[in-house]
Write a protein that holds these residues in place. Sequence first.
Motif, mmCIF file in Angstrom:
data_model
loop_
_atom_site.group_PDB
_atom_site.id
_atom_site.type_symbol
_atom_site.label_atom_id
_atom_site.label_comp_id
_atom_site.label_asym_id
_atom_site.label_seq_id
_atom_site.Cartn_x
_atom_site.Cartn_y
_atom_site.Cartn_z
ATOM 1 N N LEU A 1 0.827 -1.206 0.000
ATOM 2 C CA LEU A 1 0.000 0.000 0.000
ATOM 3 C C LEU A 1 0.861 1.255 0.000
ATOM 4 C CD1 LEU A 1 -2.776 -1.028 2.570
ATOM 5 C CD2 LEU A 1 -3.034 -0.774 0.098
ATOM 6 N N LEU A 2 1.945 1.240 0.787
ATOM 7 C CA LEU A 2 2.841 2.389 0.850
ATOM 8 C C LEU A 2 3.493 2.649 -0.501
ATOM 9 C CD1 LEU A 2 4.304 4.552 2.530
ATOM 10 C CD2 LEU A 2 6.007 2.819 3.142
ATOM 11 N N ALA A 3 3.921 1.583 -1.166
ATOM 12 C CA ALA A 3 4.561 1.724 -2.474
ATOM 13 C C ALA A 3 3.605 2.337 -3.497
ATOM 14 C CB ALA A 3 5.057 0.359 -2.969
ATOM 15 N N ARG A 4 2.371 1.899 -3.463
ATOM 16 C CA ARG A 4 1.385 2.442 -4.398
ATOM 17 C C ARG A 4 1.061 3.900 -4.092
ATOM 18 N NH1 ARG A 4 1.694 0.750 -8.786
ATOM 19 N NH2 ARG A 4 -0.405 1.510 -9.281
ATOM 20 N N LEU A 5 0.966 4.226 -2.783
ATOM 21 C CA LEU A 5 0.692 5.607 -2.396
ATOM 22 C C LEU A 5 1.828 6.546 -2.814
ATOM 23 C CD1 LEU A 5 -0.842 5.119 1.184
ATOM 24 C CD2 LEU A 5 -2.031 5.936 -0.866
ATOM 25 N N MET A 6 3.046 6.010 -2.833
ATOM 26 C CA MET A 6 4.206 6.807 -3.236
ATOM 27 C C MET A 6 4.366 6.857 -4.757
ATOM 28 S SD MET A 6 6.940 5.537 -0.322
ATOM 29 C CE MET A 6 8.262 6.607 -0.902
ATOM 30 N N GLY A 7 3.485 6.144 -5.473
ATOM 31 C CA GLY A 7 3.510 6.184 -6.931
ATOM 32 C C GLY A 7 4.523 5.265 -7.575
ATOM 33 N N HIS A 8 5.050 4.263 -6.820
ATOM 34 C CA HIS A 8 6.044 3.340 -7.375
ATOM 35 C C HIS A 8 5.369 2.152 -8.055
ATOM 36 C CE1 HIS A 8 9.268 5.526 -5.552
ATOM 37 N NE2 HIS A 8 8.875 5.265 -4.318
ATOM 38 N N SER A 9 5.937 1.719 -9.159
ATOM 39 C CA SER A 9 5.478 0.504 -9.814
ATOM 40 C C SER A 9 6.096 -0.709 -9.102
ATOM 41 C CB SER A 9 5.896 0.505 -11.286
ATOM 42 O OG SER A 9 5.652 -0.758 -11.874
ATOM 43 N N LEU A 10 5.342 -1.789 -9.018
ATOM 44 C CA LEU A 10 5.839 -2.998 -8.360
ATOM 45 C C LEU A 10 6.461 -3.975 -9.364
ATOM 46 C CD1 LEU A 10 2.986 -3.689 -5.763
ATOM 47 C CD2 LEU A 10 5.215 -2.617 -5.372
ATOM 48 N N LYS A 11 6.668 -3.522 -10.588
ATOM 49 C CA LYS A 11 7.243 -4.393 -11.611
ATOM 50 C C LYS A 11 8.761 -4.487 -11.446
ATOM 51 C CE LYS A 11 3.720 -3.655 -15.174
ATOM 52 N NZ LYS A 11 3.467 -3.186 -16.564
ATOM 53 N N LEU A 12 9.278 -5.730 -11.524
ATOM 54 C CA LEU A 12 10.716 -5.966 -11.493
ATOM 55 C C LEU A 12 11.077 -6.974 -12.578
ATOM 56 C CD1 LEU A 12 11.749 -6.308 -7.708
ATOM 57 C CD2 LEU A 12 12.153 -4.384 -9.237
ATOM 58 N N ASP A 13 12.287 -6.875 -13.115
ATOM 59 C CA ASP A 13 12.725 -7.861 -14.094
ATOM 60 C C ASP A 13 13.070 -9.173 -13.394
ATOM 61 O OD1 ASP A 13 15.812 -7.953 -13.570
ATOM 62 O OD2 ASP A 13 15.304 -5.817 -13.665
ATOM 63 N N ARG A 14 13.271 -10.225 -14.174
ATOM 64 C CA ARG A 14 13.462 -11.563 -13.613
ATOM 65 C C ARG A 14 14.697 -11.664 -12.718
ATOM 66 N NH1 ARG A 14 11.998 -15.766 -18.592
ATOM 67 N NH2 ARG A 14 9.783 -15.152 -18.791
ATOM 68 N N LYS A 15 15.784 -11.044 -13.163
ATOM 69 C CA LYS A 15 17.016 -11.121 -12.364
ATOM 70 C C LYS A 15 16.843 -10.424 -11.017
ATOM 71 C CE LYS A 15 20.281 -11.554 -16.213
ATOM 72 N NZ LYS A 15 21.472 -10.960 -16.901
#
Length: 292
Positions: free
Chosen positions: A52-66
């Motif tokens: 929830l905090l990450a979304r409120l701060m406007g960060h995407s939760l996408k990460l590459d495989r590595k």
Amino acid sequence: MNNKVKGYILGAVGGAAYGLNPLFAVPLYRSGMDASSVVFFRYLTAVVLVGLLARLMGHSLKLDRKSLLVAFCLGIMVVGSSLTLFHSYNYMDVGIASTILYVYPVMVAAILSLFYNERMNLQTGFCIFLAMMGIALLYVNDEGTQLNAIGTVFALASALTYAIYMVCINKSRLRKVPMVVVTFYILLFGLVIYLPMTLCGFRLTPVTTVNQALLVLCIALFPTVISFVCTATAVLKIGSTPASILGALEPATAVLVGILVFDEKVTLRTCMGMVLVLVAVLIIITKKEKRK
């Protein structure tokens, strides 16, 4: 306020917040929950809060495989460190367990020296020496009371896994990812450790009362979300070794919790030990700023 100062402040907050673990864990034990269940619900709740905090701060939760693979490995380390620390609470005083955990700055410096060719300078060595002397004064019993061997092994295992985590998070590709996002995946993947445990017949002790729910929320927020985000950010701003030295506030906080909440004795030796720990923290901050 420059990045270095922010790093020192965040490192101090992260260390102090982590020292609040026993404040919430011990009452949960007394209510009937075991260590593994406490850690599971702690991280499950923390994952939701950090997401929830990450979304409120406007960060995407996408990460590459590595990056996801690195986060997976770090998550196993972090939960392993928490599990072993929380199990040690069953064999020794919470303050002693937290004190033994603080050997991790020495382990951090040793790992950096052995695998990354980083020299341990005189200032760092002196600060570690002061902090360790302070911790020895906190819990070296005048009567020569022997520590529980099983509890000691658990606490040392917690220190080693946490030291590896502190080094890896600074040296890995995740240093370029927002720490809130990194923390989310570390906590999420850390929960994976419970899958094989469940398949082997492990049973979680459920949260059944409002008091337990509030304690779980607090242990997820303060010594988990706040501590992890602040410490990880501090590592990126000032480095693994200075951040780990600032973690000296963790056992100092645990001692205060023991004194104020669990009615542990206040002695001259305890006061002297806490002063040495705090002096070590102040030296590392003031010397770095003066050099800058």
